[in-house]
Design a protein around this motif. Structure first.
Motif, PDB file in Angstrom:
ATOM      1  N   ILE A  85       0.848  -1.189   0.000  1.00 14.89           N
ATOM      2  CA  ILE A  85       0.000   0.000   0.000  1.00 14.89           C
ATOM      3  C   ILE A  85       0.882   1.236   0.000  1.00 14.89           C
ATOM      4  CG2 ILE A  85      -0.246   0.084   2.510  1.00 14.89           C
ATOM      5  CD1 ILE A  85      -3.210   1.015   1.871  1.00 14.89           C
ATOM      6  N   THR A  86       0.439   2.242  -0.709  1.00 13.62           N
ATOM      7  CA  THR A  86       1.094   3.543  -0.724  1.00 13.62           C
ATOM      8  C   THR A  86       0.045   4.585  -0.375  1.00 13.62           C
ATOM      9  OG1 THR A  86       2.615   2.833  -2.451  1.00 13.62           O
ATOM     10  CG2 THR A  86       2.382   5.200  -2.124  1.00 13.62           C
ATOM     11  N   ILE A  87       0.380   5.449   0.560  1.00 17.63           N
ATOM     12  CA  ILE A  87      -0.522   6.520   0.972  1.00 17.63           C
ATOM     13  C   ILE A  87       0.141   7.843   0.624  1.00 17.63           C
ATOM     14  CG2 ILE A  87      -1.643   7.653   2.924  1.00 17.63           C
ATOM     15  CD1 ILE A  87      -1.707   4.823   4.225  1.00 17.63           C
ATOM     16  N   MET A  88      -0.573   8.685  -0.093  1.00 15.24           N
ATOM     17  CA  MET A  88      -0.093  10.007  -0.478  1.00 15.24           C
ATOM     18  C   MET A  88      -0.961  11.042   0.225  1.00 15.24           C
ATOM     19  SD  MET A  88       2.018  11.876  -2.212  1.00 15.24           S
ATOM     20  CE  MET A  88       2.706  10.934  -3.542  1.00 15.24           C
ATOM     21  N   VAL A  89      -0.314  12.001   0.873  1.00 12.54           N
ATOM     22  CA  VAL A  89      -1.023  13.075   1.559  1.00 12.54           C
ATOM     23  C   VAL A  89      -0.542  14.401   0.991  1.00 12.54           C
ATOM     24  CG1 VAL A  89      -1.480  14.183   3.781  1.00 12.54           C
ATOM     25  CG2 VAL A  89      -1.200  11.710   3.663  1.00 12.54           C
ATOM     26  N   SER A  90      -1.480  15.289   0.685  1.00 16.22           N
ATOM     27  CA  SER A  90      -1.103  16.628   0.252  1.00 16.22           C
ATOM     28  C   SER A  90      -1.888  17.645   1.072  1.00 16.22           C
ATOM     29  CB  SER A  90      -1.345  16.830  -1.242  1.00 16.22           C
ATOM     30  OG  SER A  90      -2.715  16.732  -1.529  1.00 16.22           O
ATOM     31  N   VAL A  91      -1.218  18.752   1.376  1.00 18.56           N
ATOM     32  CA  VAL A  91      -1.796  19.851   2.142  1.00 18.56           C
ATOM     33  C   VAL A  91      -1.490  21.135   1.389  1.00 18.56           C
ATOM     34  CG1 VAL A  91      -1.709  21.119   4.332  1.00 18.56           C
ATOM     35  CG2 VAL A  91      -1.451  18.628   4.330  1.00 18.56           C
ATOM     36  N   THR A  92      -2.515  21.948   1.139  1.00 19.15           N
ATOM     37  CA  THR A  92      -2.292  23.202   0.432  1.00 19.15           C
ATOM     38  C   THR A  92      -3.301  24.258   0.868  1.00 19.15           C
ATOM     39  OG1 THR A  92      -2.028  24.258  -1.726  1.00 19.15           O
ATOM     40  CG2 THR A  92      -3.734  22.568  -1.556  1.00 19.15           C
ATOM     41  N   ASP A  93      -2.854  25.497   0.817  1.00 18.24           N
ATOM     42  CA  ASP A  93      -3.783  26.615   1.019  1.00 18.24           C
ATOM     43  C   ASP A  93      -4.133  27.242  -0.325  1.00 18.24           C
ATOM     44  OD1 ASP A  93      -1.467  28.004   0.358  1.00 18.24           O
ATOM     45  OD2 ASP A  93      -1.514  29.312   2.105  1.00 18.24           O
ATOM     46  N   GLY A  94      -3.588  26.686  -1.400  1.00 16.44           N
ATOM     47  CA  GLY A  94      -3.842  27.215  -2.737  1.00 16.44           C
ATOM     48  C   GLY A  94      -2.972  28.400  -3.095  1.00 16.44           C
ATOM     49  N   LYS A  95      -2.094  28.805  -2.179  1.00 17.57           N
ATOM     50  CA  LYS A  95      -1.244  29.970  -2.422  1.00 17.57           C
ATOM     51  C   LYS A  95       0.217  29.641  -2.131  1.00 17.57           C
ATOM     52  CE  LYS A  95      -5.030  32.713  -0.689  1.00 17.57           C
ATOM     53  NZ  LYS A  95      -5.506  33.296   0.530  1.00 17.57           N
ATOM     54  N   GLU A  96       0.578  29.733  -0.854  1.00 18.22           N
ATOM     55  CA  GLU A  96       1.983  29.607  -0.467  1.00 18.22           C
ATOM     56  C   GLU A  96       2.346  28.243   0.106  1.00 18.22           C
ATOM     57  OE1 GLU A  96       2.159  32.712   2.395  1.00 18.22           O
ATOM     58  OE2 GLU A  96       1.869  34.287   0.926  1.00 18.22           O
ATOM     59  N   ILE A  97       1.381  27.537   0.670  1.00 14.33           N
ATOM     60  CA  ILE A  97       1.667  26.265   1.327  1.00 14.33           C
ATOM     61  C   ILE A  97       1.302  25.119   0.392  1.00 14.33           C
ATOM     62  CG2 ILE A  97       1.087  24.760   3.270  1.00 14.33           C
ATOM     63  CD1 ILE A  97       0.479  27.347   4.865  1.00 14.33           C
ATOM     64  N   HIS A  98       2.288  24.300   0.078  1.00 16.50           N
ATOM     65  CA  HIS A  98       2.092  23.117  -0.759  1.00 16.50           C
ATOM     66  C   HIS A  98       3.008  22.029  -0.215  1.00 16.50           C
ATOM     67  CE1 HIS A  98      -0.099  25.487  -3.735  1.00 16.50           C
ATOM     68  NE2 HIS A  98       0.874  26.370  -3.645  1.00 16.50           N
ATOM     69  N   LEU A  99       2.443  21.110   0.536  1.00 16.14           N
ATOM     70  CA  LEU A  99       3.213  20.009   1.094  1.00 16.14           C
ATOM     71  C   LEU A  99       2.664  18.701   0.548  1.00 16.14           C
ATOM     72  CD1 LEU A  99       3.279  21.102   4.837  1.00 16.14           C
ATOM     73  CD2 LEU A  99       5.101  21.380   3.168  1.00 16.14           C
ATOM     74  N   GLU A 100       3.560  17.750   0.319  1.00  9.33           N
ATOM     75  CA  GLU A 100       3.154  16.447  -0.170  1.00  9.33           C
ATOM     76  C   GLU A 100       4.113  15.421   0.404  1.00  9.33           C
ATOM     77  OE1 GLU A 100       1.135  15.941  -4.235  1.00  9.33           O
ATOM     78  OE2 GLU A 100       3.197  15.267  -4.524  1.00  9.33           O
ATOM     79  N   LYS A 101       3.573  14.319   0.870  1.00  7.94           N
ATOM     80  CA  LYS A 101       4.421  13.266   1.442  1.00  7.94           C
ATOM     81  C   LYS A 101       3.780  11.923   1.167  1.00  7.94           C
ATOM     82  CE  LYS A 101       7.596  12.303   4.907  1.00  7.94           C
ATOM     83  NZ  LYS A 101       8.686  12.935   5.519  1.00  7.94           N
ATOM     84  N   GLN A 102       4.636  10.906   1.048  1.00 10.70           N
ATOM     85  CA  GLN A 102       4.177   9.562   0.713  1.00 10.70           C
ATOM     86  C   GLN A 102       4.662   8.581   1.764  1.00 10.70           C
ATOM     87  OE1 GLN A 102       4.584   8.239  -3.420  1.00 10.70           O
ATOM     88  NE2 GLN A 102       5.786   6.546  -2.636  1.00 10.70           N
TER      89      GLN A 102
END
Length: 109
Positions: A85-102
């Motif tokens: 299994i692979t889990i991908m998580v992304s967090v963004t405010d649509g402007k300055e914050i863009h985080l992604e981790k697997q």
């Protein structure tokens, strides 16, 4: 101004709190941000095993307070031999914050 963005980016983290008991895994994605954010969170899980393949995703808006580790979800998975299994998580405010981790189950690249 670019220095402020760099400092903010260094203060933003996305991690996984993972616990294993036997072949059962509890996975909690945790976001820590330098500034408060009403962020869009997307979780995607891709699994494969003897019974076939599955993809699922969910998204929501979460208020993440500045400098406070915030659990985004909790998943409990039981893996059998040959499962992955692979889990991908992304967090963004649509402007300055863009985080992604697997996160990938043991034995995966």
């Amino acid at each position: 101004m670019p220095i402020l963005f760099l400092l903010a980016a260094l203060g933003n983290q996305l991690t996984f709190d993972t616990r294993q008991q036997g072949n059962t895994y509890t996975i909690v994605p945790v976001a820590t941000l330098a500034q408060e954010c009403e962020c869009r969170v997307k979780l995607t899980a891709m699994s494969s095993g003897a019974s076939g393949q599955s993809n699922s995703s969910q998204s929501s808006t979460v208020l993440i307070k500045a400098n406070q580790p915030t659990p985004l979800s909790q998943m409990q998975l039981t893996l059998s031999a040959g499962d992955s299994i692979t889990i991908m998580v992304s967090v963004t405010d649509g402007k300055e914050i863009h985080l992604e981790k697997q996160w990938a189950s043991p034995g995966q690249i």
